[in-house]
Each structure stands twice: as C-alpha cells, then as structure tokens.
Design a protein around this motif. Structure first.
Motif, PDB file in Angstrom:
ATOM      1  N   ARG A 102       2.237   1.629  -3.456  1.00 17.39           N
ATOM      2  CA  ARG A 102       1.141   1.810  -4.411  1.00 17.39           C
ATOM      3  C   ARG A 102       0.602   3.237  -4.346  1.00 17.39           C
ATOM      4  O   ARG A 102       0.233   3.814  -5.361  1.00 17.39           O
ATOM      5  CB  ARG A 102       0.031   0.811  -4.097  1.00 17.39           C
TER       6      ARG A 102
ATOM      7  N   ALA B  17       4.070   5.838  -6.393  1.00 21.83           N
ATOM      8  CA  ALA B  17       4.958   5.022  -7.214  1.00 21.83           C
ATOM      9  C   ALA B  17       6.164   5.803  -7.764  1.00 21.83           C
ATOM     10  O   ALA B  17       7.029   5.217  -8.383  1.00 21.83           O
ATOM     11  CB  ALA B  17       4.178   4.402  -8.367  1.00 21.83           C
TER      12      ALA B  17
ATOM     13  N   SER C 220       0.825  -1.214   0.000  1.00 23.99           N
ATOM     14  CA  SER C 220       0.000   0.000   0.000  1.00 23.99           C
ATOM     15  C   SER C 220       0.855   1.258   0.000  1.00 23.99           C
ATOM     16  O   SER C 220       0.528   2.236  -0.674  1.00 23.99           O
ATOM     17  CB  SER C 220      -0.923   0.011   1.221  1.00 23.99           C
TER      18      SER C 220
END
Length: 80
Positions: A51, A54, A48
């Motif tokens: 994500r 990035a 997470s």
C-alpha cells in the motif's frame, strides 16, 4: 503460520526486495507486534508494504529494495 498462496507470494517478493530470508523478516514483523498474533501481523505488514508503494517508482521512493528477477518470478511461474 497459515497464509493464502497470494500472501506467501507477496511475502516472498518482499523478502526478495529487501534481501532477507523469510525467517528474519517474520521475526522483524513479530517484533513490531500486532494484537491479532503472528499471522495477522504478517498479513497487515504485507498489505502495508504494498500500500505504501503501489508502483516500482513508489517502491524506490519508499526506500524499498528493487525487484530482482529471482524468487518472485519463480513463484509466479510455479503458480501458473
């Protein structure tokens, strides 16, 4: 806690970015909780974290710390 080498490296990078030691960060992840236990919670947290951001501008935009040239690069060199 058993993690793949890549997850340990990612977790070290997060510690470096956030200016936290591994124990403190894992305790915070445990407090968030996850049905699968500590190892699963850490895996989900790492995924997470990256994500959500990035790219380096993405990390900064998400309020993550900036990457210092410390433990993360040492871990990458050791793995090579």
């Amino acid at each position: 806690m058993r993690l793949e080498p890549e997850l340990w490296e990612a977790l070290l990078e997060i510690c470096d970015r956030e200016g936290q030691d591994m124990s403190s960060l894992v305790r915070k992840v445990e407090q968030i909780g996850h049905a699968g236990g500590r190892t699963s919670a850490v895996r989900v947290f790492v995924m997470s974290y990256f994500r959500d951001a990035a790219t380096e501008p993405g990390h900064i935009g998400c309020g993550h710390g900036s990457l210092s040239l410390g433990r993360h690069q040492e871990a990458a060199r050791s793995a090579a």
